[in-house]
Enzyme design. Structure first.
Site, PDB file in Angstrom:
ATOM      1  N   PRO A   1       0.775  -1.246   0.000  1.00  0.00           N
ATOM      2  CG  PRO A   1       0.008  -0.940   2.183  1.00  0.00           C
ATOM      3  CD  PRO A   1       0.724  -1.927   1.296  1.00  0.00           C
ATOM      4  CB  CYS A   2       3.126   2.797  -2.453  1.00  0.00           C
ATOM      5  SG  CYS A   2       2.301   2.409  -3.996  1.00  0.00           S
ATOM      6  CG  HIS A   3      -2.987   3.419  -1.274  1.00  0.00           C
ATOM      7  ND1 HIS A   3      -2.654   2.079  -1.431  1.00  0.00           N
ATOM      8  CD2 HIS A   3      -3.978   3.458  -0.347  1.00  0.00           C
ATOM      9  CE1 HIS A   3      -3.425   1.354  -0.641  1.00  0.00           C
ATOM     10  NE2 HIS A   3      -4.230   2.163   0.035  1.00  0.00           N
TER      11      HIS A   3
END
Length: 155
Positions: free
Chosen positions: A122-124
């Protein structure tokens, strides 16, 4: 053998790729079909199912076998990203501190940019220290939508 399949989702087209029974990438939009055998394998179907459950708010974590290809530094960053709980965020600085390199904020940003398996890794959930959205491979509009789905307020 590497296989890939493209689906339409609430955030647009995504292409899921697997190799040796592990997910190797999730790409926004279409990929070059000449590179891959286009086939909807059982693992790709499972990845799509888990992503759809996530988009509906029914899934908070993923249970997919992943093959993260990158440098040792990138892999350290991606491991930290996978510890960020659903509905929470970290700043680039906090990620840099978590890998033991507090001055590596820009390098963390580049590792985020090179994340081959967004959403699942989850780089978001990584934002600027000021709480603002900063860059996303799929576009800031997708990052904002993912964070809103997780009910994270964004500046």
């Amino acid at each position: 053998m590497e296989y890939s399949f493209t689906y339409e989702t609430i955030i647009g087209k995504i292409t899921i790729t697997e190799c040796n029974s592990q997910i190797t990438s999730i790409d926004f939009g279409l990929t070059d079909a000449k590179q891959y055998n286009m086939k909807e394998t059982a693992l790709i179907k499972e990845a799509r199912k888990e992503l759809e459950e996530y988009f509906k708010g029914d899934r908070k974590t993923f249970n997919l076998p992943l093959a993260l290809k990158g440098t040792p530094f990138q892999k350290k960053v991606w491991q930290v990203l996978m510890t960020i709980p659903y509905g929470e965020t970290m700043s680039y600085k906090q990620v840099a501190e978590a890998i033991g390199n507090p001055k590596a904020c820009r390098a963390v940003g580049m590792a985020n940019n090179r994340n081959p398996i967004p959403i699942v890794v989850p780089c978001h959930r990584v934002i600027g220290s000021n709480g603002k959205l900063v860059g996303y491979g799929g576009g800031l509009h997708i990052k904002e939508k993912l964070l809103e789905m997780e009910q994270i307020k964004v500046c």
